[in-house]
Write a protein that holds these residues in place. Structure first.
Motif, PDB file in Angstrom:
ATOM      1  N   UNK A 132      49.699  43.133  42.732  1.00  0.00           N
ATOM      2  CA  UNK A 132      49.998  44.401  43.405  1.00  0.00           C
ATOM      3  C   UNK A 132      48.807  44.830  44.254  1.00  0.00           C
ATOM      4  N   UNK A 133      49.035  45.002  45.560  1.00  0.00           N
ATOM      5  CA  UNK A 133      47.969  45.527  46.416  1.00  0.00           C
ATOM      6  C   UNK A 133      47.783  44.745  47.703  1.00  0.00           C
ATOM      7  N   UNK A 163      47.385  42.438  38.289  1.00  0.00           N
ATOM      8  CA  UNK A 163      46.185  42.520  39.133  1.00  0.00           C
ATOM      9  C   UNK A 163      46.459  43.565  40.212  1.00  0.00           C
ATOM     10  N   UNK A 164      45.590  44.571  40.308  1.00  0.00           N
ATOM     11  CA  UNK A 164      45.791  45.639  41.292  1.00  0.00           C
ATOM     12  C   UNK A 164      44.646  45.598  42.305  1.00  0.00           C
ATOM     13  N   UNK A 219      42.332  51.801  42.726  1.00  0.00           N
ATOM     14  CA  UNK A 219      43.053  50.915  41.808  1.00  0.00           C
ATOM     15  C   UNK A 219      42.856  51.322  40.339  1.00  0.00           C
ATOM     16  N   UNK A 220      41.651  51.786  39.993  1.00  0.00           N
ATOM     17  CA  UNK A 220      41.403  52.207  38.603  1.00  0.00           C
ATOM     18  C   UNK A 220      42.243  53.456  38.278  1.00  0.00           C
ATOM     19  N   UNK A 221      42.311  54.373  39.245  1.00  0.00           N
ATOM     20  CA  UNK A 221      43.130  55.572  39.030  1.00  0.00           C
ATOM     21  C   UNK A 221      44.601  55.190  38.905  1.00  0.00           C
ATOM     22  N   UNK A 268      39.898  44.799  43.627  1.00  0.00           N
ATOM     23  CA  UNK A 268      39.315  45.111  44.932  1.00  0.00           C
ATOM     24  C   UNK A 268      39.922  44.317  46.069  1.00  0.00           C
ATOM     25  N   UNK A 269      39.044  43.675  46.843  1.00  0.00           N
ATOM     26  CA  UNK A 269      39.518  42.934  48.013  1.00  0.00           C
ATOM     27  C   UNK A 269      39.848  41.474  47.713  1.00  0.00           C
TER      28      UNK A 269
END
Ligand code: UDP
Length: 263
Positions: free
Chosen positions: A125-126, A177-178, A185-187, A205-206
């Motif tokens: 996801x992301x 995986x975000x 992403x943590x929020x 992250x990236x």
């Protein structure tokens, strides 16, 4: 009412039987090697309860200084690995060195290799439209046996969040995986942890941009010199403002160490 223990600003505290948790400016860092982090992650998957892994760095720690909600999220994380070289430096200065840097991208690769081996399902996801798809496709080729439970881009508004959460839940992955950048992403993970019901959730992250071949990681010698952050700054000058967190972090850690007579 049960009260959560107040974490020390820095210092160590036990974090489960196998590893030590230290605190840098009031946020946790687990003193783990890459192998230890993977073993801990697998234990969390086997436990089956929703859990959260954070790859921490000076920028995230500085965010947490002015955002108590984020500090709380980090404090409740099940595993926090020292991703940034600045965190490794701070831990050493504060008298509780961590064994090594555990870069998020490499931890993710290790997790994917493990997932392919054990049959753990992974949801991506992301990142921008198409990137999670491309990353998952390339990773499935790289890690034979990898089961991609689903993919979704990371650009949707709050009105679409329930639909995305439902899609993740329906896909029933073991690992989510975000890749929305820290601390977004943590929020996101903390907010949706229970509804998604995924055993292992990690902000990466990236990383999807790297796995999809859109962004290159620094050459190995740059990584070994502890200068990956500088490489990223040169390649993406738009990161300059965010990088201001680094000197601020260094000053805060030095002040904290001086206060403790550690210098
Ligand atoms: N991103 C996203 N949704 C957003 C904002 C960013 O999915 O609303 C993605 C972006 O496309 C990129 C990642 O999040 O893939 C952030 O990467 P960055 O390198 O900035 O994160 P870091 O590794 O520094 O946390």
């Amino acid at each position: 009412m049960k009260r959560e223990p107040v974490p020390p600003v820095s210092g160590v505290a036990p974090a489960g039987a196998a590893r030590q948790r230290l605190w840098v400016l009031g946020t946790p860092v687990d003193a783990v090697t890459m192998a230890g982090a993977l073993a801990a992650a697998e234990a969390l998957i086997r436990r089956g309860q929703p859990s959260m892994v954070v790859t921490t760095n000076p920028e995230l720690i500085m965010h947490a200084q002015r955002d108590p909600e984020l500090a709380g999220i980090l404090g409740r994380a099940d595993l926090v690995v020292p991703d940034g070289i600045g965190v490794v430096w701070a831990a050493r200065l504060l008298g509780h060195p961590v064994p090594e840097r555990v870069p998020g991208v490499e931890l993710t690769e290790g997790l994917l290799a493990l997932a392919a081996q054990r049959g753990y399902r992974v949801y991506f996801l992301g990142a921008a439209e198409g990137v999670a798809d491309e990353a998952a496709r390339r990773l499935a080729a790289r890690f034979p046996g990898l089961i991609v439970a689903g993919t979704h881009h990371g650009y949707f508004g709050p009105e679409d969040e329930p639909r995305v959460v439902a899609a993740v839940r329906a896909a029933a992955p073991h690992i989510l995986l975000v890749a929305m950048g820290a601390p977004r992403q943590e929020r996101w993970i903390a907010r949706n942890l229970q509804q998604c019901g995924v055993p292992l959730n990690m902000g990466v992250g990236g990383s999807f941009d790297v796995f999809a071949g859109r962004v290159r990681r620094a050459p190995r010698w740059v990584q070994a010199a502890g200068l990956e952050w500088l490489y990223r700054l040169v390649r993406q000058p738009s990161r300059a403002r965010r990088m201001l967190a680094l000197p601020r972090f260094a000053v805060r850690v030095l002040l904290d160490a001086a206060r403790r007579n550690l210098l």
